[in-house]
Design a protein around this motif. Sequence first.
Motif, PDB file in Angstrom:
ATOM      1  N   LYS A  47       0.835  -1.211   0.000  1.00 45.76           N
ATOM      2  CA  LYS A  47       0.000   0.000   0.000  1.00 45.76           C
ATOM      3  C   LYS A  47       0.868   1.259   0.000  1.00 45.76           C
ATOM      4  CE  LYS A  47      -3.887  -2.126   2.441  1.00 45.76           C
ATOM      5  NZ  LYS A  47      -4.718  -2.126   3.686  1.00 45.76           N
ATOM      6  N   CYS A  49       3.816   1.531  -1.302  1.00 47.27           N
ATOM      7  CA  CYS A  49       4.323   1.661  -2.676  1.00 47.27           C
ATOM      8  C   CYS A  49       3.290   2.327  -3.575  1.00 47.27           C
ATOM      9  CB  CYS A  49       4.674   0.285  -3.243  1.00 47.27           C
ATOM     10  SG  CYS A  49       6.086  -0.514  -2.470  1.00 47.27           S
ATOM     11  N   ASP A  50       2.047   1.850  -3.511  1.00 51.31           N
ATOM     12  CA  ASP A  50       0.990   2.393  -4.365  1.00 51.31           C
ATOM     13  C   ASP A  50       0.723   3.867  -4.047  1.00 51.31           C
ATOM     14  OD1 ASP A  50       0.650  -0.015  -5.688  1.00 51.31           O
ATOM     15  OD2 ASP A  50      -0.892  -0.729  -4.301  1.00 51.31           O
ATOM     16  N   ASN A  51       0.759   4.223  -2.782  1.00 54.37           N
ATOM     17  CA  ASN A  51       0.520   5.621  -2.392  1.00 54.37           C
ATOM     18  C   ASN A  51       1.621   6.538  -2.924  1.00 54.37           C
ATOM     19  OD1 ASN A  51      -1.863   5.011  -1.055  1.00 54.37           O
ATOM     20  ND2 ASN A  51      -0.856   4.715   0.923  1.00 54.37           N
ATOM     21  N   ALA A  53       3.386   5.983  -5.576  1.00 51.71           N
ATOM     22  CA  ALA A  53       3.256   6.034  -7.035  1.00 51.71           C
ATOM     23  C   ALA A  53       2.212   7.054  -7.469  1.00 51.71           C
ATOM     24  CB  ALA A  53       2.906   4.650  -7.574  1.00 51.71           C
ATOM     25  N   LYS A  54       1.228   7.307  -6.603  1.00 49.92           N
ATOM     26  CA  LYS A  54       0.179   8.278  -6.927  1.00 49.92           C
ATOM     27  C   LYS A  54       0.698   9.715  -6.937  1.00 49.92           C
ATOM     28  CE  LYS A  54      -3.555   5.438  -4.997  1.00 49.92           C
ATOM     29  NZ  LYS A  54      -4.535   5.298  -3.872  1.00 49.92           N
ATOM     30  N   VAL A  61       5.251   0.483  -9.808  1.00 50.06           N
ATOM     31  CA  VAL A  61       5.107  -0.565  -8.794  1.00 50.06           C
ATOM     32  C   VAL A  61       4.697  -1.873  -9.470  1.00 50.06           C
ATOM     33  CG1 VAL A  61       3.954  -1.270  -6.669  1.00 50.06           C
ATOM     34  CG2 VAL A  61       4.405   1.164  -7.102  1.00 50.06           C
ATOM     35  N   HIS A  63       3.612  -5.777  -8.275  1.00 48.37           N
ATOM     36  CA  HIS A  63       3.291  -6.687  -7.180  1.00 48.37           C
ATOM     37  C   HIS A  63       3.438  -8.125  -7.679  1.00 48.37           C
ATOM     38  CE1 HIS A  63       1.644  -3.416  -4.692  1.00 48.37           C
ATOM     39  NE2 HIS A  63       1.084  -2.966  -5.810  1.00 48.37           N
TER      40      HIS A  63
END
Length: 317
Positions: A47, A49-51, A53-54, A61, A63
């Motif tokens: 999570k 990582c995804d945040n 990337a935003k 990213v 997974h």
Amino acid sequence: MNKISIIIPIYNVEQYLPQCLDSIINQTYKNLEIILINDGSTDNSGKICDNYAKVDNRIHVFHKKNEGVSSARNLGLEKCTGDFIGFVDPDDFIELNMYELLYNEQQKTNADIVWCNYYNYFSNEHYNIVNIFNENKLYKLPFAINKLGIDLFINKYYEHSHLWSKLYKKSIFDNIKFPYKKTLEDLSIFLPTLMKANIICVIPQALYYYRNNRINSLINLSNKQTINIEAIETYIIFSLDYAYYFPNYPYKNILLFNSYKNAFDICMKKNCYTLYQKILIYQLKKLLLTTLPLNIKYRILKRYILFLLRTLLRRFL
């Protein structure tokens, strides 16, 4: 301005990951491709990582299921598009000008690999420099030509084979992969990457903070039998690779003998022959195929036979 791809394998490091990523996205060198490989984390690392990337479009990213750091790095190599490659471990962090300094040295020297010093980091109040290099220095010419220089170079520095203290030309990793599900993967690819380089530049600046206080890191798990088995295999393979690349140097015999000697000593101390026998027998078969002098092969095989006899005696006495 060339693009630098930074590959970060990630597994259950939610406590340290923000500091790591902040030190990368705020680099003074801006043309970065930041590749985050989430290797099946079960905490909030994915999570995080995804945040990130935003808010930063340089971050990509990926997974995947958990298969270990080597598999994650191999995927990173497949996905990267930069002209140069850097590696950062997710529980570490770097100076904000690290990649600018490494890149500037590369541009000055056209080095295939630029290598810096680093810090052993325990806390904000407790860290110390690992002073491998005291000055800027170039190692030039193909290593096949400049054998004496690179031979001394390897003897001196192979214990500091870490990926993360270097900037590589991407071409160095053509046809080189990390060994699947192995630890000490840095050492496994150390010689193959060096032997593809024409120029190596070393600099005295310490630019990387290697975290030593993480309880669950692979290094701190090194007393476990699985880690010891892989360490033994990696050091033997490194020694065999050294003998392959430097067939005319006497030091290769000492290095290889000591690798086997240490392997047998560890086995005898831990009394765990059954765990080590496959690796030792497999590597001994490789040894017999080398062009090493017969007296060196004999010394190693003699030690193996003695080790085997002691193990059998322990079982029946």
